[in-house]
Design a protein around this motif. Structure first.
Motif, short mmCIF file in Angstrom:
data_model
loop_
_atom_site.label_atom_id
_atom_site.label_comp_id
_atom_site.label_asym_id
_atom_site.label_seq_id
_atom_site.Cartn_x
_atom_site.Cartn_y
_atom_site.Cartn_z
N UNK A 52 0.82 -1.21 0.00
CA UNK A 52 0.00 0.00 0.00
C UNK A 52 0.86 1.26 0.00
N UNK A 53 1.94 1.23 0.77
CA UNK A 53 2.81 2.40 0.85
C UNK A 53 3.56 2.63 -0.46
N UNK A 54 3.85 1.53 -1.15
CA UNK A 54 4.53 1.67 -2.44
C UNK A 54 3.64 2.42 -3.43
N UNK A 55 2.35 2.04 -3.46
CA UNK A 55 1.42 2.73 -4.35
C UNK A 55 1.18 4.17 -3.89
N UNK A 56 1.08 4.36 -2.58
CA UNK A 56 0.91 5.72 -2.06
C UNK A 56 2.11 6.59 -2.41
N UNK A 57 3.31 6.00 -2.29
CA UNK A 57 4.53 6.72 -2.65
C UNK A 57 4.57 7.08 -4.12
N UNK A 58 4.13 6.16 -4.97
CA UNK A 58 4.10 6.43 -6.41
C UNK A 58 3.13 7.58 -6.73
N UNK A 59 1.97 7.58 -6.07
CA UNK A 59 1.00 8.66 -6.28
C UNK A 59 1.53 9.99 -5.78
N UNK A 60 2.22 9.94 -4.64
CA UNK A 60 2.80 11.15 -4.07
C UNK A 60 3.85 11.73 -5.03
N UNK A 61 4.69 10.86 -5.57
CA UNK A 61 5.71 11.32 -6.51
C UNK A 61 5.08 11.89 -7.78
#
Length: 200
Positions: free
Chosen positions: A72-81
């Motif tokens: 989940x954090x990987x996808x959240x990080x991708x969206x944040x970037x």
């Protein structure tokens, strides 16, 4: 593995830290004014090193215990970037205002340090970038790999702040032109987008 982790930490931190935000703008402004540059650079590098260690070790342990959180954090990080990339791209379309609005007066060392501490430790993006995002990136590595990742990240941070702090005096004529900010923000947007795609 250790060398790969070091390079990963260095490159990922470098791409993230190049985004022109409040902290970088303040450091650049202090460098252009040649005012308290050494303590500003040292404080930024130390703060990033502490936050990076917290992310690499604390977040790494959490993700090992809860591997589903990492996804989940990987996808959240991708969206944040991706959001970061869009913001940088938007700034590239309307450059020229950064140096006017960056930071406070900063005439004394005390006011400079207090302003920088606020820009660093009260900025939620710092925690998202350094603790959450970089901590997530480091979590797959074993102990020595995570130590190498953190070392690479801390080195990238120290080099970046040294460059913009002490190198700003030579950049003053260049960054008097809005087009220079357009190029820098355009490159930043491209790096953020590439990192978001890699994480996704």
């Amino acid at each position: 593995m250790t060398t790969t982790a070091f390079v990963h930490g260095f490159s990922s931190t470098a791409m993230l830290i190049m985004a022109i935000g409040a902290q970088n703008a303040f450091v650049l402004r202090q460098g252009l004014r040649r005012e308290h540059v050494l303590p500003v650079v040292a404080l930024c590098a130390l703060s990033d090193a502490v936050l990076l260690q917290a992310g690499v070790w604390g977040m790494g342990g959490v993700l090992l215990a809860r591997p589903e959180w990492g996804q989940w954090m990987r996808w959240a990080g991708a969206l944040f970037l991706l959001a970061y990339a869009l913001q940088a791209g938007a700034r590239a379309l309307r450059p020229g205002q950064l140096l006017v609005t960056a930071g406070g007066p900063g005439n004394s060392l005390r006011s400079t340090v207090l302003t920088l501490l606020a820009l660093t430790w009260l900025n939620p993006h710092v925690y998202l970038d350094t603790v959450v995002l970089l901590g997530t990136m480091a979590s797959p590595y074993p102990t020595w790999g995570r130590a190498a990742f953190a070392t690479g990240g801390a080195l990238a941070s120290a080099l970046w702040f040294t460059a913009i702090g002490f190198g700003a005096r030579w950049l003053a004529p260049l960054f008097a032109a809005p087009q220079s900010w357009r190029v820098l923000d355009g490159v930043t947007a491209a790096c953020m987008l590439a990192l978001a795609v890699a994480m996704a």
